[in-house]
Scaffold this active site. Structure first.
Site, short mmCIF file in Angstrom:
data_model
loop_
_atom_site.label_atom_id
_atom_site.label_comp_id
_atom_site.label_asym_id
_atom_site.label_seq_id
_atom_site.Cartn_x
_atom_site.Cartn_y
_atom_site.Cartn_z
N VAL A 129 16.00 41.99 28.11
CA VAL A 129 14.61 41.54 28.35
C VAL A 129 13.74 42.74 28.73
O VAL A 129 14.11 43.53 29.61
CB VAL A 129 14.51 40.52 29.51
CG1 VAL A 129 13.08 39.99 29.64
CG2 VAL A 129 15.48 39.37 29.32
N ILE A 133 11.85 48.09 30.91
CA ILE A 133 11.40 47.60 32.23
C ILE A 133 12.62 47.08 33.00
O ILE A 133 13.35 46.23 32.48
CB ILE A 133 10.38 46.44 32.09
CG1 ILE A 133 9.19 46.87 31.23
CG2 ILE A 133 9.92 45.96 33.45
CD1 ILE A 133 8.22 45.72 30.90
N GLU A 187 13.34 42.75 15.18
CA GLU A 187 14.72 42.28 15.00
C GLU A 187 15.11 42.41 13.53
O GLU A 187 14.25 42.51 12.65
CB GLU A 187 14.82 40.81 15.41
CG GLU A 187 14.57 40.57 16.88
CD GLU A 187 15.51 41.34 17.78
OE1 GLU A 187 16.73 41.18 17.69
OE2 GLU A 187 15.01 42.16 18.58
N LYS A 202 14.17 35.50 25.74
CA LYS A 202 13.93 36.35 26.92
C LYS A 202 13.41 35.52 28.09
O LYS A 202 13.83 35.71 29.23
CB LYS A 202 12.95 37.47 26.58
CG LYS A 202 13.54 38.49 25.61
CD LYS A 202 12.46 39.39 25.07
CE LYS A 202 13.04 40.46 24.15
NZ LYS A 202 12.00 41.15 23.38
P1 NAP Z 1 20.15 47.73 14.33
O1 NAP Z 1 19.29 48.93 14.28
O2 NAP Z 1 20.10 46.76 13.22
O3 NAP Z 1 21.67 48.24 14.52
C1 NAP Z 1 22.77 47.37 14.50
C2 NAP Z 1 24.06 48.18 14.52
O4 NAP Z 1 25.16 47.28 14.67
C3 NAP Z 1 24.32 48.97 13.23
O5 NAP Z 1 24.90 50.21 13.53
C4 NAP Z 1 25.30 48.09 12.44
O6 NAP Z 1 26.21 48.81 11.62
C5 NAP Z 1 26.10 47.45 13.59
N1 NAP Z 1 26.58 46.12 13.20
C6 NAP Z 1 25.84 45.00 12.96
N2 NAP Z 1 26.65 43.98 12.64
C7 NAP Z 1 27.91 44.45 12.67
C8 NAP Z 1 29.19 43.89 12.42
N3 NAP Z 1 29.33 42.61 12.06
N4 NAP Z 1 30.29 44.67 12.58
C9 NAP Z 1 30.15 45.96 12.94
N5 NAP Z 1 28.97 46.57 13.20
C10 NAP Z 1 27.87 45.81 13.06
O7 NAP Z 1 19.87 46.89 15.68
P2 NAP Z 1 19.12 47.37 17.02
O8 NAP Z 1 17.65 47.30 16.80
O9 NAP Z 1 19.73 48.61 17.54
O10 NAP Z 1 19.46 46.13 17.98
C11 NAP Z 1 20.76 45.94 18.49
C12 NAP Z 1 20.73 44.84 19.54
O11 NAP Z 1 19.84 45.21 20.60
C13 NAP Z 1 20.22 43.49 19.04
O12 NAP Z 1 20.91 42.46 19.70
C14 NAP Z 1 18.75 43.48 19.45
O13 NAP Z 1 18.24 42.19 19.63
C15 NAP Z 1 18.83 44.23 20.77
N6 NAP Z 1 17.62 44.91 21.19
C16 NAP Z 1 16.95 45.73 20.31
C17 NAP Z 1 15.82 46.39 20.75
C18 NAP Z 1 15.05 47.30 19.82
O14 NAP Z 1 13.97 47.76 20.24
N7 NAP Z 1 15.50 47.59 18.62
C19 NAP Z 1 15.39 46.24 22.07
C20 NAP Z 1 16.10 45.40 22.93
C21 NAP Z 1 17.22 44.75 22.48
P3 NAP Z 1 25.69 49.63 10.31
O15 NAP Z 1 24.88 50.76 10.87
O16 NAP Z 1 26.92 50.08 9.61
O17 NAP Z 1 24.87 48.67 9.52
N1 HSE Z 2 12.38 42.84 18.65
C1 HSE Z 2 12.25 42.98 20.06
C2 HSE Z 2 10.80 43.22 20.40
C3 HSE Z 2 13.09 44.12 20.55
O1 HSE Z 2 10.02 43.55 19.50
O2 HSE Z 2 10.42 43.08 21.58
C4 HSE Z 2 13.11 44.24 22.06
O3 HSE Z 2 13.76 43.16 22.64
#
Ligand code: NAP
Ligand code: HSE
Length: 409
Positions: A129, A133, A187, A202
């Site tokens: 969340v 922050i 996402e 969240k």
């Molecule tokens: P992302 O850029 O799509 O990265 C996902 C990673 O996980 C990739 O390296 C992918 O592998 C791997 N992956 C996905 N499914 C898999 C599977 N079944 N088996 C093995 N590896 C797998 O995602 P992200 O933006 O970093 O977000 C990751 C998590 O953090 C999510 O739950 C999201 O909601 C949360 N989050 C994201 C943010 C943000 O700002 N992006 C902020 C807060 C929370 P490959 O590289 O080989 O495809």
């Molecule tokens: N997709 C999310 C956002 C990532 O835009 O806030 C952070 O949780």
């Protein structure tokens, strides 16, 4: 300490860089050695932005779960499965869990906390969340002295980025969404951002901690921002309002209301001035009163900072089991307790349709203001209950009218 990292996309890369690049103050100065010894991905042959030794990359979770030297696993993959099953297995194998996955935390918070406690490991989710922050930690601290009865805020970086670029630069919805995706805020499926599911998860996590009961995502009313147009944005500016995607929950006498929806705020409201991917969270405690927390809500570094912060709790053994209680009995009252004036835009194509729309609106609420511009009617209503207003808009939609509306607060 040896660590497994599940996922090296936007957030995982940030985590890897803080720990291995010695960017972070802690890792640059401490004697403590922290090693990411295995990284799980879908495709081990994919080109990565950060150089990672090929011998630590794997596409097989068994390589991590069966490694007895790995004490903690960072879950930053996304989606429900296989990540949730991996979490359960990891806890059973007595590994500490850190995650940024709000979909899983929101759905299974009670199960995961219980299971972690039974297995004497930590389950930490600060990054789920508000990005960077430290809202989960702050909420837990506030709850030591206060009862929290209200949470309100902007909890999604992607949609706040979209709304502030549409308002500030007159850009189109689709164009700005694409930029937010390129910047790594959105996402994997951005409908979760745009239609309110991400914010609702969240809000579910924060409300569960605050109200001491597992508030399920499905009990939170949600309505997204995809119908807002440039014409609406121009009208908001003329009326002195700013459109924000607001999460709001409040508890009174054991009954709570929770919603995620576009809301019009006065341009002087502090939340109106939270722009781009920044988030703000306001909480109200019975002793402290209102507290506000502001910072980057999405993106590589902000989120990775929160993940690594949780890792330091584990390294320094600072977490206490009694931090979170979810034993209160509370009842959902939907959006019964929300009311206000509403802004409504309805597109009309002929005079008959114009009259029908006006008559229907008039049967629900007197207008405070009405403007007509070419083939659009813009109305600001008198104060009306949120459920009653939703009945009006549902009827207008059933009749095939295109519209957008938002409560004014
Ligand atoms: P992302 O850029 O799509 O990265 C996902 C990673 O996980 C990739 O390296 C992918 O592998 C791997 N992956 C996905 N499914 C898999 C599977 N079944 N088996 C093995 N590896 C797998 O995602 P992200 O933006 O970093 O977000 C990751 C998590 O953090 C999510 O739950 C999201 O909601 C949360 N989050 C994201 C943010 C943000 O700002 N992006 C902020 C807060 C929370 P490959 O590289 O080989 O495809
Ligand atoms: N997709 C999310 C956002 C990532 O835009 O806030 C952070 O949780």
């Amino acid at each position: 300490m040896k660590i497994g990292l599940l996922g090296i996309g936007t957030v995982g890369t940030g985590v890897y860089e803080i720990i291995n690049g010695e960017k972070g103050n802690y890792f640059a100065n401490t004697e403590e050695k922290v090693h990411i010894t295995k990284v799980l991905v879908r495709d081990i042959h994919k080109n990565r932005k950060t150089q990672i030794p090929s011998e630590i990359m794997t596409d097989n979770f068994d390589d991590i779960i069966n490694d007895d030297e790995i004490e903690a696993i960072i879950f930053v993959m996304g989606g429900m499965e296989p990540e949730y099953s991996y979490m359960l297995k990891a806890i059973e194998r007595k590994k500490h869990i850190i995650t940024a996955n709000k979909a899983i935390v929101s759905e299974y918070l009670d199960v995961l906390l219980k299971k972690a406690e039974e297995n004497n490991v930590m389950f930490l989710f600060e990054a789920s969340v508000g990005g960077g922050i430290p809202i989960i930690t702050s909420l837990k601290e506030t709850l030591k002295i206060n009862r929290i009865d209200e949470i309100k805020g902007i909890l999604n970086g992607t949609t706040n980025f979209i709304l502030s670029k549409m308002a500030g630069e007159g850009k189109d919805f689709g164009e700005v969404l694409k930029t937010a995706q390129e910047l790594g805020f959105a996402e994997a499926d951005p409908t979760a951002d745009v239609d309110g599911y991400d914010v609702s998860r969240k809000l579910s996590i924060l409300s569960s901690l605050a109200f001491g009961s597992h508030i399920k995502d499905e009990d939170i009313y949600k309505r997204g921002i995809r119908d807002v147009t440039k014409a609406d944005m121009e009208m908001f500016s003329d009326l002195g309002y700013v459109l924000k995607f607001i999460a709001h929950s409040k508890l009174e006498n054991g009954e709570y209301c929770a919603s995620v929806e576009p809301i019009l705020l006065s341009s002087k409201n502090i939340m109106s001035n939270v722009n781009e991917e920044y988030n703000i969270v306001s909480i109200h405690g019975n002793i402290i009163g209102e507290l506000q927390f502001y910072g980057k809500g999405a993106g590589k570094n902000a989120t990775a900072n929160a993940v690594v912060g949780d890792l330091l709790y584990i390294i320094n053994n600072e977490y206490r089991k009694e931090d979170i209680h979810l034993k209160n009995k509370v009842i959902s009252r939907g959006i019964d307790k929300f009311s206000g004036k509403y802004y409504l835009r309805v597109d009309v194509s002929n005079h008959d349709q114009f009259s029908q729309v006006i008559d229907l609106i008039d049967s629900y609420s007197k207008f405070k203001k009405m403007m007509v511009n070419k083939d659009r009617i813009f109305v600001v209503t008198e104060e009306i209950n949120a459920n009653v207003f939703n009945e009006l808009t549902a009827t207008l939609k059933e009749k095939g009218n295109k519209l957008f509306y938002a409560r004014i607060e």
